[in-house]
Design an enzyme around this catalytic site. Structure first.
Site, short mmCIF file in Angstrom:
data_model
loop_
_atom_site.label_atom_id
_atom_site.label_comp_id
_atom_site.label_asym_id
_atom_site.label_seq_id
_atom_site.Cartn_x
_atom_site.Cartn_y
_atom_site.Cartn_z
N SER A 98 12.10 19.38 -10.14
CA SER A 98 11.75 20.46 -11.04
C SER A 98 10.77 21.43 -10.38
O SER A 98 11.05 21.97 -9.31
CB SER A 98 11.21 19.86 -12.35
OG SER A 98 11.09 20.81 -13.36
N HIS A 123 16.71 22.01 -11.36
CA HIS A 123 17.35 22.16 -12.66
C HIS A 123 16.73 23.35 -13.39
O HIS A 123 15.80 23.97 -12.90
CB HIS A 123 17.25 20.87 -13.50
CG HIS A 123 15.86 20.51 -13.93
ND1 HIS A 123 15.59 19.45 -14.75
CD2 HIS A 123 14.65 21.06 -13.66
CE1 HIS A 123 14.29 19.36 -14.97
NE2 HIS A 123 13.69 20.33 -14.32
#
Length: 198
Positions: A98, A123
């Site tokens: 992330s 993501h």
């Protein structure tokens, strides 16, 4: 319980005890481990600024093992990495997921490393909203703006087109160290510290 090891060094003036992170800082090494949040970001930023003020001609090594976290905290670290004059080497060990993947890919080009079994996960940002309809709409627009910004940074760092980032971050996308190199997020897989560029 979080135990921090102590290191004892001998000098001509006797013994000196350091916590391990302070000792690593003497060697221009910063550890970014655990969830990224405001307190951690402030500590990382302070260390980056301190080392840059100490000697901006020497590299700073930022070791990353993090599941990601708060985007605004991560962006504060990202902006500081770009603000200082020192080159910042990033070394991913374990996982850079992330927001941590953004930081791992934001090191100085040519100095973005991963250890052989490290993983990188990209993501779209997540968030939640509750309240009145207008508040939910505002939060949804903000998440879309954040996704656009993160994907733009990842595209610049990797050399991938923004369209590919939009597609590849639709869901959790796990990359091995080699896949992260192939994608352009990391420059080299490092099996030995002697491979580190100084």
């Amino acid at each position: 319980m979080n135990l921090v090891p102590t290191v004892i060094e001998q000098s001509s003036r006797g013994e000196r005890a350091y916590d391990i992170y302070s000792r690593l800082l003497k060697d221009r090494i910063i550890m970014l481990s655990g969830p990224i949040e405001d307190d951690m970001a402030n500590a990382i930023i302070a260390q980056l600024l301190f080392l840059d003020a100490q000697d901006s001609t020497k590299d700073i090594s930022l070791y990353i093992n993090s599941p990601g976290g708060v985007v605004s905290s991560g962006l504060a670290i990202y902006d500081t990495m770009n603000f200082i004059q020192s080159d910042v080497q990033t070394i991913t060990l374990g996982m850079a997921a992330s927001m941590a993947s953004v930081l791992a890919s934001s090191g100085t080009k040519g100095k973005r490393f991963a250890l052989p079994h490290a993983q990188v996960m990209i993501h779209q940002p997540s968030g939640g909203a509750q309240g009145q309809q207008t508040e939910i709409e505002i939060a949804a627009r903000e998440i879309l703006k954040t996704r656009e910004l993160i994907n733009k940074i990842l595209a610049e760092n990797s050399g991938q087109p923004i369209e590919r980032l939009n597609q590849d971050t639709e869901r959790d996308n796990y990359l091995s160290a080699q896949e992260a190199v192939d994608y352009g997020l990391i420059d080299h897989i490092m099996t030995n510290s002697s491979e580190q560029k100084k």
